[in-house]
Write an enzyme that holds these catalytic residues in place. Structure first.
Site, short mmCIF file in Angstrom:
data_model
loop_
_atom_site.label_atom_id
_atom_site.label_comp_id
_atom_site.label_asym_id
_atom_site.label_seq_id
_atom_site.Cartn_x
_atom_site.Cartn_y
_atom_site.Cartn_z
N LYS A 89 7.35 1.28 1.36
CA LYS A 89 7.87 0.38 0.69
C LYS A 89 9.43 0.72 -0.08
O LYS A 89 10.32 0.15 -0.16
CB LYS A 89 6.98 0.38 -0.43
CG LYS A 89 6.06 -0.66 -0.53
CD LYS A 89 4.83 -0.76 -2.07
CE LYS A 89 4.88 0.44 -2.73
NZ LYS A 89 4.31 1.69 -1.95
N ASP A 124 -1.25 -0.92 -6.44
CA ASP A 124 -2.70 -0.22 -6.54
C ASP A 124 -3.16 -1.23 -8.16
O ASP A 124 -2.31 -1.23 -9.45
CB ASP A 124 -2.52 0.79 -7.00
CG ASP A 124 -3.82 1.42 -8.03
OD1 ASP A 124 -5.22 0.23 -7.69
OD2 ASP A 124 -4.67 2.42 -8.14
N LYS A 184 5.74 9.15 -7.21
CA LYS A 184 6.83 10.04 -6.46
C LYS A 184 8.41 10.61 -6.29
O LYS A 184 8.64 10.87 -6.16
CB LYS A 184 6.38 9.84 -5.37
CG LYS A 184 4.59 9.56 -4.34
CD LYS A 184 4.52 9.56 -3.21
CE LYS A 184 5.08 8.53 -2.02
NZ LYS A 184 4.79 7.19 -3.22
N LYS A 222 0.84 -1.26 -0.47
CA LYS A 222 -0.03 0.07 -0.23
C LYS A 222 0.96 1.28 0.08
O LYS A 222 1.74 1.25 0.85
CB LYS A 222 -0.68 0.05 1.49
CG LYS A 222 -2.43 0.59 1.34
CD LYS A 222 -2.33 1.30 2.52
CE LYS A 222 -3.08 1.76 2.90
NZ LYS A 222 -2.51 3.88 3.42
#
Length: 727
Positions: free
Chosen positions: A14, A127, A40, A9
């Site tokens: 991560k 996602d 990002k 998520k």
């Protein structure tokens, strides 16, 4: 080489886990490549001393393809680790998932897998609903998948979703290495993770505590394995050893949402949202009438038929009919090019074959925003606004029609309305290529948006004027029909205010409401839909019948329109003259056609104009075969009970019916070469001529053939060909 995908998520840590794991691999003397797959673009920041590097997508946007070099996007970080950042658009624009696809495509073209890496690590946003972020799950990329999660429910929910995505790719194949537990300090998270891991039959490969060491590591810009006093670093070294070894892999066994809640939250009952079935849906009586969805949909969309063309192209073909406006195709140049060629081919063919000059079809005012791959990733609104600035002085209105790519990335084309001026409206028409439907759906959207964007409600009314709606602007006889009706109307002193929309101008549409009466050119599906829209939206008044086709319809139409405008006396002699001419022509050709068997195979749903003439000629109508048609769904005829009519006719029956019925004449919309060679074959127009002589003019052709006793010699070409080559 081992390829590892780290999923989890957003915000779960991560990138921190991935960077420290890559550093641990490098400490084990492994040659490592880390690819950050998050918009990002901060996956490799820790490995690069806090620096942010040029992303692949920024590079593609700024550099021409023939100048691409691998060393422009590949960066050397801590202990020789190679780093790549995919990058992505700003939040709310473009398509980050498409960016991942673009990045992987470029890296493949550089053959990056052949650079002798021991480990390739993909740090991926969790996602997996998005096809772009699911790319590393594909078999040619990740050999092993590890999922970072905490004990928070939404983090575990995301982990379960990732397992679903993996299950879709793999079925029962084993590629999951296990869970990486990154503690967040929430209550009972160890128990939650343990229950989840047991339920999905995955090991917890490593547990990382919530520690200030991570904050310190990021502050000084060094991975934990480089900090001597770090205790957490041993966890990364241990995890690196496990992955380097031939670890056991597992099948993805995701839980259902209900089972997940039961396991993680230990909720045995369904949540309150599902307890009471009455509460699952809002009661019918609670819904206000205006809350009901009412859309204007093409027959194709409504009946789930196969697509008949592209909504974008349908929208463009409507918009270009406004001669003093500019239509902008918001999408790749190729979409505008294909649409342009489609439109102009009609104009060129009409000019070269029949000498008909159709300025709109020969030189449509169509430009492209020239969306390329970079624009698809980063969003095309800025490029669209630049295009508008470039062409805005060339038209009195601008229409922006969206293609598939613009629709897929969700470009905010409504924002360009802010650029509108009082004298220069900008009207978005969101067809989104063929996403919203077929060609007719695109036409519908264009008609409605142009009407709403241009029509002024408070205009001066003009006496004895009408609007014409729903003309077929690519039909070869549109202008002929328009002029026929214009001549009849002018005969009784009525002028045409606006043609909506065919060879018209912005000013005409703005003043649409000046006319008190509207006339449909065609009472087909599109015509009826347009009628309903204008009645609902503008309280518009419509004449009860469309353009008349055939003798009786035209005679009745003239009587009724003259009565509406109190001009009955003017048309008596006109009707008598046409009636005498019609009867004289019928008697002239009847000897050649009386008793001839005729079979009709057609998409037309309104046939009385031809059936009436055939009956007057005393021809034998052996069968009327009505095919399913994307443009209409309502067959009606005053001769329905007199004739053998088959609706929803199956084309496969054609040859069998012709063989058994033995017609002398076969008429259909499209001539074919495999019909009975003893029959005269002719085409019936999809859009017949308006006026008294529609059916008569068609019958004259057949009479001429029978009068001269001509055979259609082209049918024997095949026999001659075979005879020649059999020698």
């Amino acid at each position: 080489m081992k390829q590892i995908a780290i999923y989890g998520k957003g915000g779960i840590g991560k990138s921190t886990i991935s960077s420290n794991l890559s550093a641990a691999f490098s400490k084990k003397d492994k040659r490592v490549l880390q690819i950050g797959c998050d918009p990002k673009h901060d996956s490799t920041r820790l490995l690069l001393g806090g620096r942010k590097i040029n992303t692949v997508l920024d590079y593609i946007r700024e550099v021409a393809p023939d100048k691409y070099r691998l060393n422009d996007i590949l960066w050397r970080g801590y202990n020789g680790i190679h780093c790549v950042e995919a990058g992505g658009p700003n939040p709310g624009v473009g398509c980050a998932g498409r960016g991942i696809l673009t990045t992987f495509d470029l890296l493949e073209r550089f053959n990056i897998k052949n650079k002798n890496y021991d480990i390739v690590l993909y740090d991926v946003l969790g996602d997996v609903v998005c096809g772009g972020f699911a790319v590393p799950l594909r078999h040619e990329y990740a050999d092993e998948v590890y999922i970072v999660t905490s004990g928070e429910f939404m983090s575990i929910y995301a982990a379960n979703n990732i397992l679903r995505g993996l299950r879709n790719y793999d079925g029962t194949m084993k590629r999951v290495g296990g869970l990486i537990f990154n503690k967040r300090g929430v209550e009972k998270e160890e128990e939650r993770i343990k229950r989840f891991a047991d339920a999905v039959k995955l090991p917890i490969c490593q547990v990382f505590p919530r520690s200030n060491e991570f904050t310190y590591s990021e502050k000084i810009g060094l991975p934990l394995v480089e900090i001597e006093e770090s205790k957490v670093s041993y966890g990364f070294l241990n995890l690196a050893d496990k992955i380097i070894e031939d670890t056991m892999l597992y099948e993805a066994l995701p839980l259902t949402d209900e089972k997940l809640e039961e396991v993680v939250l230990q909720r045995k009952e369904k949540s309150f949202l599902y307890k009471n079935k009455i509460e699952e849906k809002v009661k019918k009586e609670e819904i206000e009438e205006e809350d009901l969805l009412e859309e204007f949909l093409s027959k194709n969309v409504l009946l789930r038929e196969p697509l008949h063309g592209c909504a974008f192209n349908g929208g463009v073909n409507v918009a270009i009919q406004i001669e003093d406006a500019v239509t902008i195709a918001h999408g790749p140049r190729s979409c505008a090019h294909i649409s342009y060629q489609t439109i102009t081919s009609v104009g060129r063919r009409g000019f070269f074959e029949r000498g008909e000059l159709m300025p709109v079809q020969i030189n449509p005012s169509l430009v492209s925003s020239e969306m390329n791959e970079g624009v698809m990733v980063f969003g095309g609104t800025d490029a669209l606004k630049k295009t508008i600035k470039r062409v805005e002085e060339k038209g009195k209105a601008l229409f922006v029609i969206t293609t598939c790519p613009a629709g897929i990335i969700g470009d905010d084309v409504d924002s360009v309305k802010e650029m509108s001026r009082v004298d220069k409206p900008i009207i978005p028409i969101k067809t989104d290529g063929n996403i919203t439907g077929d060609y007719l759906q695109g036409m519908i959207k264009a008609y409605i948006q142009i009407a709403k964007g241009l029509i002024k409600r408070d205009v001066i009314k003009k006496e004895n004027t009408v609007n014409i709606l729903s003309e077929k602007f690519i039909s070869r006889n549109t202008e002929k029909n328009f002029n026929t009706m214009k001549e009849i109307l002018e005969f009784i002193g009525v002028s045409i205010n606006c043609r909506f929309i065919c060879k018209t101008r912005v000013e005409d549409i703005e003043n649409f409401m000046s006319a008190n009466l509207n006339i449909l050119a065609h009472d087909d599906y599109m015509g009826r839909l347009m009628k309903k829209f204008f009645q609902d939206e503008y309280n518009a008044k419509f004449f009860k019948t469309p353009f008349p086709i055939g003798f009786s319809d035209t005679k009745q139409w003239i009587k009724e329109i003259s009565k509406y405008f109190n001009k009955e006396e003017l048309v008596k002699d006109l009707i008598i003259g046409y009636e005498e001419e019609y009867k004289k022509e019928i008697e002239k050709i009847k000897p050649y056609l009386i008793g001839k068997k005729i079979m009709i195979i057609t998409y037309n749903h309104q046939l009385d104009w031809i059936l009436e003439t055939l009956i007057h000629l005393q021809m034998d109508i052996v069968k009327v075969c009505v095919l399913n048609f994307c443009g209409d769904n309502l067959f009606k005829s005053r001769f329905e009970n007199m004739l053998n009519i088959e609706l929803k006719y199956n084309q496969d029956k054609r040859l069998q019916d012709i063989k058994s019925l033995k017609p002398d004449i076969i008429i259909s919309n499209y001539a074919t070469s495999n019909l009975d060679e003893n029959a005269v074959v002719d085409t019936i127009p999809m859009c017949p001529d308006a006026g008294f002589f529609s059916g008569l003019n068609l019958a004259k052709r057949w009479a001429g053939l029978f009068k001269l006793n001509l055979k259609e010699g082209w049918r024997k070409d095949e026999k001659l060909f075979c005879k020649y080559y059999s020698r």
